[in-house]
Scaffold this active site. Structure first.
Site, PDB file in Angstrom:
ATOM      1  CB  SER A 103      -0.942  -0.035   1.204  1.00  0.00           C
ATOM      2  OG  SER A 103      -1.886   0.987   1.156  1.00  0.00           O
ATOM      3  CG  ASP A 244      -2.964  -0.592  -2.427  1.00  0.00           C
ATOM      4  OD1 ASP A 244      -2.929   0.582  -2.016  1.00  0.00           O
ATOM      5  OD2 ASP A 244      -3.555  -1.504  -1.818  1.00  0.00           O
TER       6      ASP A 244
END
Length: 451
Positions: A103, A244
């Site tokens: 992430s 992401d």
């Protein structure tokens, strides 16, 4: 059963350091493959997406080895946003979806997130069962039942068409100049293409990934570059995604940074007007600003709070029948359209409001006046547990007493990084700073002593 491998969003850590090693990824792939293989016969599928980290190649291959060893057929999507994995897991009738990403974390980190056949992230209970299989080992498939792997070339395009379809038919973004910062991550192609196809004048940033520059001074955690670009290019708005692309931070036309609370306030108010806000509530975490709660209360709406993590937001939404939720950090979850946070989708919904109302971004991102909030992070080393210290506990008790009736305090250990997060809200700025700095100083002192 307790969980040791899994944090608030899958398994995460520094690449080639436990738990993010090739050996563990193979074992994890085998365990999750065995767990999700149906008892009956037939084809067993798993879709795997990833972001642009260099270590993604390594983990993609390791997971594929483990999964195919238990008879799962693997469909490789390549670099796609996390929400694309949730979507394609269901549309491709897969038993399982996997996203390889850390992430917003630095490039050296990586992570593995899992989605069930319904496209939603796994529950704590299922993750605990998978950990049990990792620890106990699994039986490999018979040679004739070993799975296959196939690369899917059009997964990104399927997702792009789906996300455009969430806007009203015929809506275009003509005349809107948009700076989009893709964080050199998973949406580096997707986001600029979608915006351009909808008619926007696109200024792309963070679209040259090299495996090592994801989230590096760009994206939702570092929006300064996008803010400068918005002003320099005279843009109408900036959209900052993370590595992401499951979260977004906005930049208005003046270069002001806007967090997820303001986006959720706008959407909740709009959806309530249209009688689309199910349950009359917005679901958000304990991190969301008190000002958001007051704003909703003034409109006869509720704020349902959860633990930090978009997975817990989604679990509460599903349990209560709500359709809008998210996090201050920019995860915006709209279960009418998606199974997880989707930064680009949230950005498109905001742009649709700009088109519908004809109002500037700065006007749409001032739904409420935030209560002053201060968040500081303290990093600690392996084997250190600052929050167990009696000195730290004493300082926290004193801070709570000082804030009683004036604000709120939240201390928590990050589920994705070795950090203690110290957050307080209070309309007395001096008290706010004193409380947070006092706790941070004590946590730092204990962290140094125990290191």
């Amino acid at each position: 059963m307790s969980r040791k491998l899994f944090g608030t969003d899958g398994v995460r850590g520094k690449a080639n350091t436990y738990p993010m090693t090739v050996e563990l990824a193979v074992a994890l792939g085998a365990a999750v493959g065995r767990h999700f293989r149906n008892e009956h016969g037939g084809v067993h599928r798993v879709v795997i997406g990833k972001d642009t980290r260099l270590s993604g190649y390594m983990f993609e291959n390791a997971l594929t080895a483990g999964l195919t060893s238990t008879g799962m057929n693997v469909l490789l999507l390549g670099p796609v946003p996390t929400p694309a994995v949730g979507l394609l897991t269901t549309s491709m009738r897969a038993d399982l979806g996997i996203m390889i990403s850390a992430s917003h974390n630095p490039a050296d980190d990586n992570g593995i997130k899992f989605f069930g056949p319904d496209g939603f992230k796994l529950s704590d209970a299922v993750e605990a069962e998978i950990e049990g299989l990792v620890e106990g080992g699994v039986h490999a498939a018979q040679p004739q039942n070993i799975g296959r792997a196939k690369r899917i070339d059009d997964g990104r395009f399927r997702y792009q068409e789906r996300i455009k379809g969430t806007l009203p038919s015929g809506l275009r973004l003509d005349g809107i100049k948009v700076v989009v910062d893709c964080a050199n991550g998973a949406a580096y192609k997707t986001a600029p293409e979608v915006l351009w196809e909808l008619g926007a004048d696109v200024v792309p940033l963070g679209t040259n990934p090299n495996g090592l520059n994801i989230n590096d001074k760009c994206g939702s955690t570092h929006p300064q570059a996008a803010a400068e670009a918005v002003v320099a290019h005279g843009a109408d708005v900036g959209l900052c995604l993370d590595g992401d692309a499951d979260r977004i931070i906005l930049i208005d036309e003046t270069g002001t940074v806007v967090d997820g609370d303001q986006i959720m306030a706008l959407l909740a108010d709009r959806w309530a007007e249209e009688d689309r806000l199910k349950g009359g509530a917005l679901v958000a975490t304990v991190m969301s600003n008190l000002g958001l709660e007051r704003f909703l209360d003034g409109r006869g709406l509720r704020l349902e709070r959860t633990a930090v993590g978009d997975r817990y937001v989604v679990e509460r939404m599903r349990a209560g029948g709500f359709n809008l939720g998210g996090e201050q950090s920019g995860h915006i979850v709209m279960t009418d359209y998606a199974t997880t946070g989707d930064g680009l989708m949230a950005g498109l919904q905001f742009l649709a409001e700009m088109v519908r109302t004809g109002r500037r971004a700065s006007e749409l991102t001032r739904s409420f006046a935030p209560v002053p909030q201060l968040l500081k992070n303290v990093r600690f080393g392996p084997g250190v547990a600052p929050l167990d210290s009696e000195q730290v506990k004493a300082v926290i008790r004193d801070a709570e007493a000082r804030l009683a009736g004036k604000g709120r305090l939240l201390i928590r250990k990050s589920g994705t990084e070795p950090l203690i997060r110290v957050m307080a809200e209070c309309e007395d700025d001096a008290l706010l700073l004193s409380v947070v700095d006092g706790i941070v100083a004590e946590v730092e002192a204990v962290a140094r002593t125990e290191a």
